[in-house]
Scaffold this motif. Sequence first.
Motif, mmCIF file in Angstrom:
data_model
loop_
_atom_site.group_PDB
_atom_site.id
_atom_site.type_symbol
_atom_site.label_atom_id
_atom_site.label_comp_id
_atom_site.label_asym_id
_atom_site.label_seq_id
_atom_site.Cartn_x
_atom_site.Cartn_y
_atom_site.Cartn_z
ATOM 1 N N THR A 72 -70.570 -13.498 -30.616
ATOM 2 C CA THR A 72 -69.161 -13.722 -30.282
ATOM 3 C C THR A 72 -68.516 -14.844 -31.091
ATOM 4 N N LYS A 73 -69.323 -15.622 -31.825
ATOM 5 C CA LYS A 73 -68.728 -16.709 -32.607
ATOM 6 C C LYS A 73 -69.613 -17.086 -33.791
ATOM 7 N N TYR A 74 -69.023 -17.820 -34.719
ATOM 8 C CA TYR A 74 -69.718 -18.282 -35.922
ATOM 9 C C TYR A 74 -70.758 -19.344 -35.559
ATOM 10 N N VAL A 75 -71.949 -19.229 -36.176
ATOM 11 C CA VAL A 75 -73.019 -20.213 -35.964
ATOM 12 C C VAL A 75 -73.693 -20.481 -37.307
ATOM 13 N N LYS A 76 -74.099 -21.747 -37.547
ATOM 14 C CA LYS A 76 -74.811 -22.042 -38.797
ATOM 15 C C LYS A 76 -76.055 -22.886 -38.553
ATOM 16 N N PHE A 77 -76.944 -22.839 -39.540
ATOM 17 C CA PHE A 77 -78.201 -23.588 -39.504
ATOM 18 C C PHE A 77 -78.548 -23.924 -40.951
ATOM 19 N N GLU A 78 -78.999 -25.142 -41.179
ATOM 20 C CA GLU A 78 -79.271 -25.552 -42.555
ATOM 21 C C GLU A 78 -80.612 -26.267 -42.645
ATOM 22 N N GLU A 79 -81.333 -26.020 -43.746
ATOM 23 C CA GLU A 79 -82.559 -26.779 -43.995
ATOM 24 C C GLU A 79 -82.809 -26.868 -45.498
ATOM 25 N N THR A 80 -83.595 -27.859 -45.885
ATOM 26 C CA THR A 80 -83.960 -28.039 -47.291
ATOM 27 C C THR A 80 -85.465 -27.877 -47.416
ATOM 28 N N ILE A 81 -85.876 -27.004 -48.346
ATOM 29 C CA ILE A 81 -87.301 -26.739 -48.566
ATOM 30 C C ILE A 81 -87.616 -26.979 -50.039
ATOM 31 N N LYS A 82 -88.464 -27.956 -50.300
ATOM 32 C CA LYS A 82 -88.862 -28.314 -51.673
ATOM 33 C C LYS A 82 -87.655 -28.448 -52.599
ATOM 34 N N GLY A 83 -86.643 -29.125 -52.103
ATOM 35 C CA GLY A 83 -85.457 -29.393 -52.918
ATOM 36 C C GLY A 83 -84.394 -28.309 -52.881
ATOM 37 N N ARG A 135 -78.584 -19.974 -50.909
ATOM 38 C CA ARG A 135 -79.593 -20.888 -51.453
ATOM 39 C C ARG A 135 -79.065 -21.581 -52.705
ATOM 40 N N TRP A 136 -79.226 -22.889 -52.714
ATOM 41 C CA TRP A 136 -78.978 -23.677 -53.920
ATOM 42 C C TRP A 136 -80.354 -24.105 -54.423
ATOM 43 N N PHE A 137 -80.757 -23.588 -55.578
ATOM 44 C CA PHE A 137 -82.104 -23.824 -56.115
ATOM 45 C C PHE A 137 -82.313 -25.302 -56.412
ATOM 46 N N GLY A 138 -83.470 -25.803 -55.969
ATOM 47 C CA GLY A 138 -83.738 -27.236 -56.125
ATOM 48 C C GLY A 138 -84.736 -27.586 -57.206
ATOM 49 N N GLY A 139 -85.134 -26.588 -58.017
ATOM 50 C CA GLY A 139 -86.016 -26.898 -59.138
ATOM 51 C C GLY A 139 -87.474 -26.523 -58.936
ATOM 52 N N THR A 140 -87.886 -26.268 -57.687
ATOM 53 C CA THR A 140 -89.283 -25.904 -57.424
ATOM 54 C C THR A 140 -89.358 -24.443 -56.980
ATOM 55 N N LEU A 141 -90.155 -23.641 -57.698
ATOM 56 C CA LEU A 141 -90.343 -22.235 -57.314
ATOM 57 C C LEU A 141 -91.168 -22.173 -56.033
ATOM 58 N N LEU A 142 -90.753 -21.316 -55.108
ATOM 59 C CA LEU A 142 -91.444 -21.230 -53.818
ATOM 60 C C LEU A 142 -92.506 -20.133 -53.790
ATOM 61 N N GLY A 143 -92.473 -19.214 -54.764
ATOM 62 C CA GLY A 143 -93.407 -18.085 -54.742
ATOM 63 C C GLY A 143 -92.962 -17.057 -53.714
ATOM 64 N N THR A 144 -93.485 -15.837 -53.824
ATOM 65 C CA THR A 144 -93.006 -14.775 -52.923
ATOM 66 C C THR A 144 -93.290 -15.092 -51.456
ATOM 67 N N GLY A 145 -94.489 -15.585 -51.157
ATOM 68 C CA GLY A 145 -94.823 -15.938 -49.765
ATOM 69 C C GLY A 145 -93.924 -17.039 -49.238
ATOM 70 N N GLY A 146 -93.655 -18.019 -50.088
ATOM 71 C CA GLY A 146 -92.783 -19.130 -49.697
ATOM 72 C C GLY A 146 -91.357 -18.681 -49.446
ATOM 73 N N LEU A 147 -90.894 -17.716 -50.264
ATOM 74 C CA LEU A 147 -89.529 -17.196 -50.088
ATOM 75 C C LEU A 147 -89.402 -16.411 -48.786
ATOM 76 N N VAL A 148 -90.385 -15.546 -48.514
ATOM 77 C CA VAL A 148 -90.374 -14.759 -47.269
ATOM 78 C C VAL A 148 -90.307 -15.705 -46.070
ATOM 79 N N LYS A 149 -91.111 -16.765 -46.136
ATOM 80 C CA LYS A 149 -91.142 -17.742 -45.042
ATOM 81 C C LYS A 149 -89.807 -18.486 -44.940
ATOM 82 N N ALA A 150 -89.266 -18.911 -46.082
ATOM 83 C CA ALA A 150 -88.009 -19.678 -46.086
ATOM 84 C C ALA A 150 -86.851 -18.858 -45.527
ATOM 85 N N TYR A 151 -86.708 -17.612 -45.997
ATOM 86 C CA TYR A 151 -85.596 -16.777 -45.521
ATOM 87 C C TYR A 151 -85.816 -16.328 -44.074
#
Length: 200
Positions: free
Chosen positions: A5-16, A96-112
């Motif tokens: 019913t309304k807009y909601v946001k959540f933010e986190e930083t992972i490896k930059g 996503r704003w890339f922070g310079g460190t590759l997360l790898g496929t497993g890391g991306l699945v977990k992050a998203y």
Amino acid sequence: MEVLTKYVKFEETIKGSRFLSELIPCSSQAQAREILKAQKAKYADATHVVHAFITGNGAEVKGMSDDGEPSGTAGRPALDVLSGRGCTNLILTITRWFGGTLLGTGGLVKAYGNGAKGVIAAANEEGAFQPLVAKRAFTFNADYSLLKPIKNLMESGNFHFWNVKEDFGTEVTLTGEIQADEYETFASKLKDLSNGKINL
């Protein structure tokens, strides 16, 4: 099944890398496209704007995109979280704003996946979900002499309406939506107060 019913946001930083997850109410695939377009324009400086959406009373319309992330690492985990929540009529964008460190496929699945879980948890906390109510459209014409009794009936508190409009011509035309399981009772009451002249 519940709806957002309304807009909601959540933010986190992972490896930059900064991940901004946003849930936005959305009632159709066309609207999802418009929202996504606006999000991409708003975050033109971002590396990726991944999305997943679900619409339809039975959550039957679904879509997602990895937006340049490796296939299956972004949109799919986000959509899986939405599907698991039992909700509809919403779009999730994870920017996503890339922070310079590759997360790898497993890391991306977990992050998203975590981005989706985080914003769903925030929405639950904020009471942003409501049960989905089935609605039914109605249109009828009435003599002006019946307008006051009709309004009294509609404002009695026994019915739930949405998007009610009145058009004034030789008669008054009322259109709108009513909670589906109240339709027959409303139709019967209208018929009674109009001596059979109004049939929904």
